[in-house]
Scaffold this active site. Structure first.
Site, PDB file in Angstrom:
ATOM      1  CG  HIS A 142      -1.868  -1.085   1.207  1.00  0.00           C
ATOM      2  ND1 HIS A 142      -2.831  -1.303   0.119  1.00  0.00           N
ATOM      3  CD2 HIS A 142      -2.339  -1.926   2.125  1.00  0.00           C
ATOM      4  CE1 HIS A 142      -3.854  -2.349   0.328  1.00  0.00           C
ATOM      5  NE2 HIS A 142      -3.474  -2.627   1.873  1.00  0.00           N
ATOM      6  NE  ARG A 158       1.718  -4.241   3.834  1.00  0.00           N
ATOM      7  CZ  ARG A 158       0.503  -3.696   4.549  1.00  0.00           C
ATOM      8  NH1 ARG A 158      -0.143  -4.369   5.103  1.00  0.00           N
ATOM      9  NH2 ARG A 158       0.033  -2.347   4.295  1.00  0.00           N
ATOM     10  CD  GLU A 175      -3.837  -8.686   5.384  1.00  0.00           C
ATOM     11  OE1 GLU A 175      -3.791  -7.497   5.807  1.00  0.00           O
ATOM     12  OE2 GLU A 175      -3.104  -9.131   4.354  1.00  0.00           O
ATOM     13  CG  ASP A 224      -6.940  -5.619   4.992  1.00  0.00           C
ATOM     14  OD1 ASP A 224      -8.175  -5.216   4.519  1.00  0.00           O
ATOM     15  OD2 ASP A 224      -5.935  -5.457   4.455  1.00  0.00           O
TER      16      ASP A 224
END
Length: 255
Positions: free
Chosen positions: A46, A72, A147, A173
């Site tokens: 993200h 990530r 998540e 999430d």
């Protein structure tokens, strides 16, 4: 701290505190990496950086000489995982892991044959992680994100998957996964906290690390006291906005 030392620390469930980076600004990242955080995680899922930004962020983190560089990745994909490992990541956080099959696929992507199927081409990584396959396998951390509804349901089998070093909670999430209307919906606080506790206990039972993303240092401390072994404090973009807002409010004399 070397990559191997950091990996052993996390695997042994020693506490660690990290910081989260989403901005493509290696100079800012280098300054953050000198503050004393155990690791700095770069968000390729993200975050607002492409491959060059991720690579430069890891160079900046290593220049700080005190924090491990984590990434990530965008998805549970051998190419995405291998690319950041070749660039020198000490470990990867893999999103949207739903079951043991997903977890095993991530393991294969982070380990060289015969354990996995990571392709050999460590480029920058050979300077600091490994470089022999067996040394790299021992030095690289793999953290599976919990998540989703499926991931929460299957958390015990995910934690028990050989090669998984830890799990990592994505709270936004996860809150949606337990029925929240928004990523911060207070109406599901109780069920959300129960899920957070379930994940921590599953990791403890399996003897692996348990990490969680947090909005500030106070929440990070609370999660560590709760049984999580590492926590990330988020993030450069949010903190930039918060600091700027606070200074503007002070300058205007707002009460």
């Amino acid at each position: 701290m070397s990559a191997l030392e950091f990996a052993r620390r996390v695997r042994s469930r020693q506490q660690a505190i990290g910081y989260w980076v989403v901005l493509d600004d290696p100079i800012a990242t280098e300054r953050l990496a000198r503050l004393g955080y155990d690791y700095v995680a770069v968000d390729a899922q993200h975050g607002l950086l492409g491959y060059e930004g991720i690579r430069n962020a890891m160079l900046a983190i290593d220049a700080g000489a005190t924090s491990a560089a984590m990434v990530r990745v965008e998805q549970n994909d051998p190419f995405a995982i291998g690319r950041v490992l070749d660039a020198g990541a000490t470990g990867v956080i893999v999103p949207l892991v739903d079951n043991a099959e997903d977890a095993a696929a991530a393991v294969r992507a982070t380990r060289y044959p015969p354990v996995g199927r990571r392709s050999y081409g460590p480029m920058r990584a050979q300077l600091r992680v490994g470089p022999t396959p067996s040394e790299s396998d021992e030095s690289v951390l793999l953290l599976a994100m919990i998540e989703t509804p499926e991931g929460l349901e299957n958390v015990a089998e995910i934690c028990s998957t050989p090669g998984i070093d830890g799990v990592y909670v994505g709270p936004s999430d996860l809150r949606l996964a337990v029925g929240g209307a928004t990523s911060t919906d207070p109406a599901v606080d109780d069920v959300f906290e129960a899920a957070v506790e379930k994940i921590a206990k599953a990791a403890e039972s399996a003897g692996i690390a348990a990490g969680i993303h947090t909005p500030n240092g106070e929440v990070a401390r609370r999660r560590l006291d709760q049984g999580y072994t590492f926590a990330s404090v988020a993030c450069d973009l949010v903190h930039l906005e918060q600091a700027a807002r606070a200074h503007l409010s002070a300058a205007k004399g707002d009460q």
